[in-house]
Design a protein around this motif. Structure first.
Motif, PDB file in Angstrom:
ATOM      1  N   GLY B 202     -54.958 -12.160 -18.911  1.00 25.86           N
ATOM      2  CA  GLY B 202     -55.975 -12.187 -19.964  1.00 25.86           C
ATOM      3  C   GLY B 202     -56.634 -13.550 -20.100  1.00 25.86           C
ATOM      4  O   GLY B 202     -57.114 -14.135 -19.129  1.00 25.86           O
ATOM      5  N   ASP B 203     -56.658 -14.062 -21.347  1.00 24.62           N
ATOM      6  CA  ASP B 203     -57.314 -15.339 -21.593  1.00 24.62           C
ATOM      7  C   ASP B 203     -56.588 -16.506 -20.925  1.00 24.62           C
ATOM      8  O   ASP B 203     -57.172 -17.577 -20.731  1.00 24.62           O
ATOM      9  N   GLY B 204     -55.343 -16.303 -20.564  1.00 33.47           N
ATOM     10  CA  GLY B 204     -54.625 -17.306 -19.781  1.00 33.47           C
ATOM     11  C   GLY B 204     -55.286 -17.486 -18.415  1.00 33.47           C
ATOM     12  O   GLY B 204     -55.325 -18.602 -17.872  1.00 33.47           O
ATOM     13  N   LEU B 205     -55.824 -16.393 -17.875  1.00 34.62           N
ATOM     14  CA  LEU B 205     -56.518 -16.478 -16.584  1.00 34.62           C
ATOM     15  C   LEU B 205     -57.856 -17.200 -16.732  1.00 34.62           C
ATOM     16  O   LEU B 205     -58.287 -17.923 -15.830  1.00 34.62           O
ATOM     17  N   PHE B 206     -58.498 -17.013 -17.890  1.00 32.24           N
ATOM     18  CA  PHE B 206     -59.723 -17.771 -18.177  1.00 32.24           C
ATOM     19  C   PHE B 206     -59.400 -19.264 -18.160  1.00 32.24           C
ATOM     20  O   PHE B 206     -60.094 -20.076 -17.530  1.00 32.24           O
ATOM     21  N   LEU B 207     -58.296 -19.637 -18.820  1.00 30.60           N
ATOM     22  CA  LEU B 207     -57.875 -21.036 -18.876  1.00 30.60           C
ATOM     23  C   LEU B 207     -57.564 -21.569 -17.477  1.00 30.60           C
ATOM     24  O   LEU B 207     -58.034 -22.651 -17.087  1.00 30.60           O
ATOM     25  N   VAL B 208     -56.797 -20.809 -16.719  1.00 28.00           N
ATOM     26  CA  VAL B 208     -56.331 -21.273 -15.414  1.00 28.00           C
ATOM     27  C   VAL B 208     -57.480 -21.337 -14.393  1.00 28.00           C
ATOM     28  O   VAL B 208     -57.532 -22.263 -13.572  1.00 28.00           O
ATOM     29  N   THR B 209     -58.377 -20.360 -14.457  1.00 30.16           N
ATOM     30  CA  THR B 209     -59.507 -20.357 -13.518  1.00 30.16           C
ATOM     31  C   THR B 209     -60.347 -21.622 -13.703  1.00 30.16           C
ATOM     32  O   THR B 209     -60.890 -22.172 -12.742  1.00 30.16           O
ATOM     33  N   ASN B 210     -60.427 -22.100 -14.939  1.00 34.85           N
ATOM     34  CA  ASN B 210     -61.195 -23.320 -15.205  1.00 34.85           C
ATOM     35  C   ASN B 210     -60.353 -24.595 -15.095  1.00 34.85           C
ATOM     36  O   ASN B 210     -60.894 -25.701 -15.215  1.00 34.85           O
ATOM     37  N   ASN B 211     -59.056 -24.438 -14.892  1.00 36.66           N
ATOM     38  CA  ASN B 211     -58.150 -25.602 -14.764  1.00 36.66           C
ATOM     39  C   ASN B 211     -57.083 -25.266 -13.727  1.00 36.66           C
ATOM     40  O   ASN B 211     -55.895 -25.113 -14.052  1.00 36.66           O
ATOM     41  N   LEU B 212     -57.524 -25.165 -12.493  1.00 42.20           N
ATOM     42  CA  LEU B 212     -56.619 -24.679 -11.443  1.00 42.20           C
ATOM     43  C   LEU B 212     -55.394 -25.564 -11.237  1.00 42.20           C
ATOM     44  O   LEU B 212     -54.342 -25.101 -10.795  1.00 42.20           O
ATOM     45  N   ARG B 232     -63.954 -13.673 -10.838  1.00 41.57           N
ATOM     46  CA  ARG B 232     -64.172 -15.066 -11.240  1.00 41.57           C
ATOM     47  C   ARG B 232     -63.277 -16.016 -10.442  1.00 41.57           C
ATOM     48  O   ARG B 232     -63.684 -17.117 -10.072  1.00 41.57           O
ATOM     49  N   LEU B 233     -62.059 -15.571 -10.180  1.00 40.25           N
ATOM     50  CA  LEU B 233     -61.109 -16.402  -9.435  1.00 40.25           C
ATOM     51  C   LEU B 233     -61.596 -16.622  -8.001  1.00 40.25           C
ATOM     52  O   LEU B 233     -61.559 -17.756  -7.485  1.00 40.25           O
TER      53      LEU B 233
END
Lengths: 373, 373
Positions: B202-212, B232-233
């Protein structure tokens, strides 16, 4: 439909007074009252009204089967419907829950509620299945000088989601706070600009009756008035009192006057018109009148309306349905499913039936008509 | 698996058009679409893809049996798993509940939720089984000058518990508030320092995609993207659009590029890769796409990952499992159990199935594969 109801309707009630204490006889009487009250025109023989009723019952099953989307594993989350209920305030929390959970139980993939900050924790606690947005504000919590900025913020919060919704339900548990209703008016205007259908019930009808421009000429609006709400609507629009003798014609005129919105007039039989045609649903429901059934109806109509719109769009001119207006189709289907679910729930719980019991029967009611794989 | 599914896959669908209306035939079609869509390489004959699928199905049952710990009366509370979900904010409360309760229903001993103060009472109200910590903060409730001290306090609150957790699930209902996401980034860094596995959805993936950098090179991280999150990834990491023709190779490259994290790409078939190997799970699930199933998956993967890690650690080099990566094993097992539970729930509730119904079937799904004593 399959249980011989039609043949029972045709029994001569006068010859059956000795059966007055039996449930079968009372059901006959109820159905005959439905027919007399809402379908028969004064100028028509009674049997013609009965025929109209019976032929419609057959159609409602066929159209539900036609518009209900297949359960296909290749479909993605959201394709079977993403519904939003605008309602829920400090005073009312049950109504928006009933509308939103009904949408899910009928088969929508996602169901949102936009309510006030006070109402949100309560509505959330009823079910983790709903997505509840605490965004609306009532006058008591907003200073006069802040109203404009708060209204903009409320609208922006709803707008973020708007394009994703297949249908809005405006009104369940909305309350009548003037500032809140001003915000909701703006939400409705934005939904209309985006061509998103709007089902309007409860306090939403209070708002719309006093601000007819919100829906006038909007073919994707559905009003679902009960007896009193219908009375106010007739007084306001037709400038007259309700005329039960010629109910279908009056409803046709009313829908016409509001520019072709669809109106579902709730009653013993539900009458539905978009100003062009009149339909009736009188599938046997339940004699139980517990509060909240109107909320189930609004959520049900929203889902079926969305499905009907998808079906008509996909079928283009190839649909076999005689009626091609998705709002009318949604009303017929929604009314039918509620009535079947209410009947099922009543057969289990009798006088103690509550709205939650009816919601638990929505799935089986649809499954009986339209079996999933 | 026991019900002859494999043999059904092998039926020639072209010869069975007369059966098009039967559930068995539709299930065949679905399985064949899974195989075509995700397993076959363009250059491989279709039957090879089917064989890959079938051999994997057998493995998923075997591996679940291998990694699921025995129900031994001598074991202590916590030994079967202590899971923490980081998620739940003012807007979302259902998602973290679904993830956390799923962990318990599969067999974890303890399940925690770390959420915002607004979300905690609601999540607590869903179930007394969860331990809910109201420690996260969103920007609206923190003054600019207090952010640093509040962030330290949030981190200290989670750190108190960190060493006890077997796995974190980051993301269900997390929201996208910048301050909250900054705090969660720090929590992830601390978890990583302590070698605690992290399932991100979920939103954790939004965070991680922008902060790999949060996950790059961390072999105990699992990402569980849906269609849009995966897109997106791929755009971010591979700087290209999704290529469905060679999905397994693309997933392998993606996991490799992020330094050997494990990615579970959700779809008709779930594809899993750690950059070294690719696996697929296509056990039949359900055509119902109600929101929340991704949350069940994240909780399930967390439990099985913990169990797989224990199993591999205890078995040392003696494990019969061909794959020794606990994150991959956790993904295969979690995906299989969710699908079996969804199928069971759908067989009871059909179109009205909601996420809670699936959660209630998790226990039986695991019991069928791996009967407890």
């Amino acid at each position: 439909m399959k249980d011989g109801m039609n043949s029972r309707i045709l029994l001569d009630c006068a010859k059956n007074r000795i059966l007055a204490s039996s449930p079968v006889f009372r059901r006959q009487q109820f159905l005959i009252r439905c027919v007399r009250g809402s379908i028969d025109h004064q100028s028509q023989p009674r049997s013609r009204g009965m025929q109209t009723l019976m032929s419609l019952e057959v159609h409602s099953v066929g159209l539900i089967r036609a518009i209900t989307p297949p359960l296909d594993p290749t479909r993605h989350k959201g394709q079977a419907g993403n519904i939003a209920v605008i309602g829920g305030c400090r005073e009312y929390t049950g109504a928006p829950y009933f509308a939103a959970i009904s949408a899910l139980k009928i088969g929508a993939d996602l169901s949102h509620v936009f309510c006030t900050k006070d109402a949100a924790p309560v509505i959330k606690s009823y079910s983790p299945e709903l997505i509840v947005h605490p965004v609306l504000e009532e006058s008591y919590s907003v200073k006069e000088e802040c109203k404009k900025s708060v209204a903009s913020k409320v609208l922006a919060e709803v707008d973020k989601w708007m394009e994703r919704f297949d249908c809005l339900v405006v009104g369940p548990g909305l309350g009548r706070d003037p500032f809140l209703l001003d915000c909701v008016s703006e939400i409705m205007r934005h939904a209309r600009q985006s061509n998103i259908p709007i089902v309007i019930d409860g306090d939403g009808l209070f708002l719309v009756t006093n601000n007819l421009d919100l829906v006038t000429g909007y073919a994707l609006a559905v009003l679902t008035p009960n007896v009193n709400e219908y009375k106010r609507l007739v007084q306001k629009v037709l400038n007259s009192e309700v005329n039960d003798i010629d109910a279908p014609q009056e409803l046709l005129s009313l829908a016409n006057q509001i520019g072709g919105v669809t109106i579902l007039r709730k009653g013993n039989s539900d009458l539905i018109s978009d100003g062009d045609t009149v339909k009736s649903v009188s599938v046997y429901g339940s004699p139980r009148r517990c509060g909240g059934q109107g909320d189930i109806l609004s959520g049900s109509v929203a889902v079926f309306l969305s499905w009907a719109r998808q079906h008509i769009s996909a079928a283009d001119l190839n649909s076999n349905l005689s009626c091609k207006n998705p709002t009318v189709l949604g009303c017929i289907a929604g009314s039918t499913i509620l009535r079947k679910a209410a009947s099922l729930a009543f057969s289990n719980k009798k006088r103690s039936t509550v709205t939650g019991d009816i919601i638990e029967c929505l799935g089986k009611s649809l499954e009986d008509i339209c079996p999933g794989s």
